[in-house]
Design a protein around this motif. Structure first.
Motif, PDB file in Angstrom:
ATOM      1  N   ARG A 108       0.813  -1.213   0.000  1.00  0.00           N
ATOM      2  CA  ARG A 108       0.000   0.000   0.000  1.00  0.00           C
ATOM      3  C   ARG A 108       0.849   1.268   0.000  1.00  0.00           C
ATOM      4  O   ARG A 108       0.630   2.189  -0.798  1.00  0.00           O
ATOM      5  CB  ARG A 108      -0.945   0.022   1.195  1.00  0.00           C
ATOM      6  CG  ARG A 108      -1.788   1.292   1.255  1.00  0.00           C
ATOM      7  CD  ARG A 108      -2.662   1.359   2.484  1.00  0.00           C
ATOM      8  NE  ARG A 108      -3.634   0.291   2.515  1.00  0.00           N
ATOM      9  CZ  ARG A 108      -4.750   0.274   1.791  1.00  0.00           C
ATOM     10  NH1 ARG A 108      -5.005   1.292   0.964  1.00  0.00           N
ATOM     11  NH2 ARG A 108      -5.601  -0.720   1.881  1.00  0.00           N
ATOM     12  N   ALA A 109       1.820   1.349   0.895  1.00  0.00           N
ATOM     13  CA  ALA A 109       2.632   2.564   1.000  1.00  0.00           C
ATOM     14  C   ALA A 109       3.383   2.831  -0.295  1.00  0.00           C
ATOM     15  O   ALA A 109       3.473   3.977  -0.748  1.00  0.00           O
ATOM     16  CB  ALA A 109       3.608   2.442   2.167  1.00  0.00           C
ATOM     17  N   GLU A 112       0.857   4.121  -2.905  1.00  0.00           N
ATOM     18  CA  GLU A 112       0.400   5.485  -2.645  1.00  0.00           C
ATOM     19  C   GLU A 112       1.505   6.513  -2.843  1.00  0.00           C
ATOM     20  O   GLU A 112       1.228   7.714  -2.955  1.00  0.00           O
ATOM     21  CB  GLU A 112      -0.174   5.579  -1.230  1.00  0.00           C
ATOM     22  CG  GLU A 112      -1.493   4.821  -1.075  1.00  0.00           C
ATOM     23  CD  GLU A 112      -2.143   5.039   0.275  1.00  0.00           C
ATOM     24  OE1 GLU A 112      -1.791   6.005   0.968  1.00  0.00           O
ATOM     25  OE2 GLU A 112      -3.026   4.229   0.637  1.00  0.00           O
ATOM     26  N   ALA A 113       2.749   6.062  -2.912  1.00  0.00           N
ATOM     27  CA  ALA A 113       3.868   6.978  -3.164  1.00  0.00           C
ATOM     28  C   ALA A 113       4.008   7.311  -4.652  1.00  0.00           C
ATOM     29  O   ALA A 113       4.740   8.240  -5.023  1.00  0.00           O
ATOM     30  CB  ALA A 113       5.169   6.371  -2.657  1.00  0.00           C
ATOM     31  N   ARG A 119      -5.255   6.661  -2.072  1.00  0.00           N
ATOM     32  CA  ARG A 119      -5.725   5.480  -1.338  1.00  0.00           C
ATOM     33  C   ARG A 119      -6.731   4.675  -2.158  1.00  0.00           C
ATOM     34  O   ARG A 119      -6.691   3.441  -2.163  1.00  0.00           O
ATOM     35  CB  ARG A 119      -6.345   5.903  -0.004  1.00  0.00           C
ATOM     36  CG  ARG A 119      -6.799   4.721   0.842  1.00  0.00           C
ATOM     37  CD  ARG A 119      -7.314   5.134   2.208  1.00  0.00           C
ATOM     38  NE  ARG A 119      -7.731   3.959   2.979  1.00  0.00           N
ATOM     39  CZ  ARG A 119      -6.922   3.216   3.711  1.00  0.00           C
ATOM     40  NH1 ARG A 119      -5.638   3.505   3.757  1.00  0.00           N
ATOM     41  NH2 ARG A 119      -7.385   2.157   4.378  1.00  0.00           N
TER      42      ARG A 119
END
Length: 212
Positions: A108-109, A112-113, A119
């Motif tokens: 996820r991180a 999202e970067a 999100r």
């Protein structure tokens, strides 16, 4: 809305569509990522018309990067915000190559970067490409959750957290797609088609419209 009613709603939606998926066309996680990135403030139909020719010439980060911003614009100029989206596509491809070996990260991180990926987009990719039980809340899901009283909330984040709390595990993988399709074709924004709705008797919307 009580949990028994929620489970009945989900059961009916599942019985009606046992294997739901996105209406965006894609053949690998990279194509899905790009399609979802392009779909902001655009229809899936419009995105598919643009990505059909685009993915024939570039369905991986290296080939897409080789097109450059102007090259990508030529393919997606029928889509809203195409200038910004083309720049984000190229920046995303560069990051995928430099940081993730050209692969879409199952994280996820990391997702999202990426430029243009928030999100909601990350949730769609994790759910549809990797089978995570995430629930991406778009305008359709937000409307269905609030209108039916299934999972009311004032913000998309509130609705997402409520859905994650009240949707049983067996339904979590597919509820995102069921609610999107229900909102797109039945529980539409201006005049919901209550008369042809398979969950009308369970819905707690006070202003139902009897339109077939």
């Amino acid at each position: 809305m009580n949990q028994k009613k929620r489970i009945e709603i989900l059961t009916r939606l599942r019985d009606n569509n046992p294997n739901p998926t996105t209406e965006l066309n894609f053949s690998n996680p990279f194509e899905l990522l790009i399609a979802v990135l392009l779909s902001a403030q655009a229809t899936d139909v419009g995105v598919n018309k643009a990505t059909g020719p685009l993915f024939k010439v570039a369905n991986n980060p290296a080939d897409m990067l080789a097109l450059g911003v102007e090259g990508v614009k030529d393919y997606i100029k029928t889509i809203g915000l195409f200038n910004t989206k083309a720049e984000n596509v190229i920046k995303t491809c560069r990051m995928l190559l430099e940081l993730h070996g050209g692969e879409v990260p199952e994280d996820r991180a990391a997702l999202e970067a990426l430029p243009g990926v928030g999100r909601k987009t990350a949730n769609v990719v994790l759910n549809t490409a990797f089978g995570w039980p995430t629930i991406a809340v778009d305008t359709h899901i937000f409307r269905v959750s609030n209108r039916t009283k299934f999972a009311p909330g004032k913000t998309v984040d509130q609705v997402e957290q409520r859905l994650l709390k009240v949707v049983p595990a067996e339904f979590k993988l597919d509820v995102h797609h069921w609610f999107i399709l229900h909102g797109r074709y039945t529980c539409i924004a201006r005049k919901p088609r209550c008369g042809s709705c398979i969950i009308e008797d369970l819905c707690e919307y006070k202003d139902k419209i009897e339109i077939e």
